[in-house]
Motif scaffolding. Structure first.
Motif, PDB file in Angstrom:
ATOM      1  N   ASN A 244      20.880  -2.104   2.605  1.00  0.00           N
ATOM      2  CA  ASN A 244      19.905  -1.316   3.372  1.00  0.00           C
ATOM      3  C   ASN A 244      19.048  -0.448   2.460  1.00  0.00           C
ATOM      4  O   ASN A 244      17.834  -0.340   2.635  1.00  0.00           O
ATOM      5  CB  ASN A 244      20.634  -0.437   4.402  1.00  0.00           C
ATOM      6  CG  ASN A 244      21.278  -1.248   5.506  1.00  0.00           C
ATOM      7  OD1 ASN A 244      20.807  -2.340   5.833  1.00  0.00           O
ATOM      8  ND2 ASN A 244      22.361  -0.734   6.075  1.00  0.00           N
TER       9      ASN A 244
ATOM     10  N   SER B   5      14.966  -0.810   1.805  1.00  0.00           N
ATOM     11  CA  SER B   5      14.057   0.337   1.963  1.00  0.00           C
ATOM     12  C   SER B   5      13.310   0.619   0.670  1.00  0.00           C
ATOM     13  O   SER B   5      12.146   1.025   0.689  1.00  0.00           O
ATOM     14  CB  SER B   5      14.842   1.579   2.404  1.00  0.00           C
ATOM     15  OG  SER B   5      15.727   2.004   1.389  1.00  0.00           O
TER      16      SER B   5
ATOM     17  N   LYS C  37      10.489  -1.884   0.466  1.00  0.00           N
ATOM     18  CA  LYS C  37       9.438  -1.521   1.417  1.00  0.00           C
ATOM     19  C   LYS C  37       8.548  -0.407   0.874  1.00  0.00           C
ATOM     20  O   LYS C  37       7.360  -0.336   1.187  1.00  0.00           O
ATOM     21  CB  LYS C  37      10.066  -1.085   2.743  1.00  0.00           C
ATOM     22  CG  LYS C  37      10.618  -2.230   3.576  1.00  0.00           C
ATOM     23  CD  LYS C  37      11.226  -1.707   4.875  1.00  0.00           C
ATOM     24  CE  LYS C  37      11.769  -2.858   5.720  1.00  0.00           C
ATOM     25  NZ  LYS C  37      12.406  -2.357   6.974  1.00  0.00           N
ATOM     26  N   CYS C  38       9.146   0.473   0.070  1.00  0.00           N
ATOM     27  CA  CYS C  38       8.385   1.583  -0.530  1.00  0.00           C
ATOM     28  C   CYS C  38       7.574   1.139  -1.743  1.00  0.00           C
ATOM     29  O   CYS C  38       6.821   1.939  -2.324  1.00  0.00           O
ATOM     30  CB  CYS C  38       9.330   2.710  -0.940  1.00  0.00           C
ATOM     31  SG  CYS C  38      10.112   3.542   0.459  1.00  0.00           S
TER      32      CYS C  38
END
Length: 461
Positions: A414, A418, A421-422
């Motif tokens: 997870n 993330s 995605k950043c």
């Protein structure tokens, strides 16, 4: 002698130029301009030297555009700009890294019929090297040789430029060829070549040139020896690096704090703490007054040895010396407290840094995050991660890596997603650890999704 005569006018202009030069050196260019106006009013006319002094001052203290505008004033006064005028402009453009502007000025000089001199060509070569055009710089050099305008400075520019552009072998060949033709190298020549050889990790050649340097009648300075010594340590030749230290001291050369810190830092990085302490004793006995870099090196040594009390005492000593600790100083302390398992103390020191006005120290937070994970406090590490105001790719890599160590692969996946995605990237070894870990606990579908997400992230700019 009559009140006015050519001789008297020439003398007055000379006095005018001395006054203008003094005002320009004092950065009082507006007053210099006023003096020129007053001089014209009483019949003392400026000459090319007057305007060239102004051009040089404007280049150094104002801007190239303002300096360039003086050329038009010269033409209006019937004074044609000369090679010194253009050399000042070109040199000023190079200092301000306006390299394309420097080349344009050189072309303009040629177009207006002003013949370049050796200085002009040296500046042009510097510009071409800085622009990453060594072939063109070499062409200018060859033309300069054919015209017989070569000076010792020209050779220095060429050797330095070749080294900085990665053509160290060419620089060494040119150096040897020049020696065969009677060229006597200068200190700048030796330093440029030694520095280039060291950066290319050609330690043997660097030491050979250094030996020639010492035999040439010139005196290598601390920077020369430190350059070679750093090369020794970076290449893992620690004994040779220590020999450089010993040679320098035995020859009576000045050994400054920076050089000592170079040795100490190398010893610390390789875990040779006892030898690092011996070098510290030598530094103190030599009467070298520590600067902030020296103190940071000592603090780093004490923290690595677990001597936190000694490290904290040095903070007080830094203040007594009138120095100010920087973010690096406090980051070392935070890292030392974390490695000693004193996370409460590390958090307090982070809070203390905020009171000093340093702002957010991401490196210190990353150190604490890593230490918590390695100490097995993974839940505390996750909580710290969640409250961190700023994160970078190292932050994500540290947490994902430590979650994998704790076999928290779902949580690690997870965090990894993330991170992607950043727009950040996690080390590939850590990515593989997540995928392999998910498979090992039977989450093959999740492993497939993570792998697909990693592939997609590689194609997203």
């Amino acid at each position: 002698m009559p009140f006015w005569s050519p001789q008297r006018s020439k003398l007055s202009t000379k006095i005018l130029n001395i006054t203008i030069s003094s005002l320009c050196k004092a950065k009082q260019i507006a007053k210099a301009e006023s003096v020129i106006i007053d001089g014209i009013r009483i019949g003392v006319l400026p000459d090319v030297v007057t305007y060239n002094t102004l051009i040089n001052a404007y280049c150094r203290f104002v801007s190239i555009d303002v300096a360039y505008s003086v050329l038009e004033r010269m033409r209006e006064a019937g004074i044609p700009p000369d090679v010194v005028s253009y050399n000042s402009l070109i040199s000023g453009a190079v200092r301000k890294c306006l390299l394309s502007k420097a080349l344009d000025l050189f072309e303009e000089m040629l177009a207006r019929g002003v013949t370049p001199d050796a200085w002009s060509h040296n500046i042009l070569m510097q510009s071409l090297f800085k622009l990453g055009k060594p072939d063109e710089a070499n062409r200018v050099f060859k033309e300069t040789v054919l015209r017989g305008e070569v000076q010792a400075t020209t050779y220095n520019v060429m050797i330095n430029g070749l080294c900085k552009n990665g053509y160290v072998s060419n620089a060494l060949s040119l150096f040897r060829n020049l020696q065969r033709h009677g060229f006597v190298p200068q200190v700048l020549t030796y330093n440029a070549l030694i520095n280039g050889l060291c950066k290319a990790k050609r330690l043997k050649d660097a030491r050979k040139v250094l030996k020639e340097f010492g035999e040439s009648g010139y005196e290598p300075n601390a920077i020369t020896y430190t350059t070679v010594m750093k090369c020794c340590f970076r290449g893992g030749f620690f004994e040779q690096g220590l020999e450089m230290l010993s040679d320098m001291r035995s020859l009576g050369f000045t050994f400054d704090g920076f050089a000592y810190c170079t040795v100490i830092a190398a010893m610390i990085k390789t875990g040779r703490m006892r030898e690092a302490e011996e070098i510290i004793k030598i530094m103190v006995s030599s009467g070298v007054r520590p600067d902030l870099v020296s103190y940071n090196t000592l603090i780093n040594l004490y923290c690595r040895q677990g001597r936190l009390e000694d490290a904290l005492k040095l903070l007080d000593e830094i203040e007594e010396e009138g120095l100010e600790c920087d973010q690096y100083t406090h980051t070392i302390i935070v890292d030392g407290l974390c490695k000693a398992g004193d996370f409460v103390g590390a958090q307090k020191h982070l809070n203390y840094m905020n009171t000093l006005g340093f702002g957010y120290n991401l490196v210190a937070f990353n150190c604490m995050l890593d230490a918590l994970g390695k100490a097995g406090h993974i839940d505390h590490a996750v909580k710290l991660f969640e409250v961190m105001e700023v994160k970078d790719s190292f932050t994500y890599t540290i947490l994902v890596h430590n979650l994998c160590r704790a076999r928290r692969f779902l949580c690690a996946s997870n965090v990894l997603v993330s991170c992607l995605k950043c727009g950040y990237q996690v080390l590939r070894a850590t990515q593989r650890a997540v995928i392999d870990g998910l498979r090992s606990i039977g989450f093959t579908n999740e492993a497939r999704k993570v792998r697909l997400r990693i592939r997609l992230a590689r194609f997203v700019p």
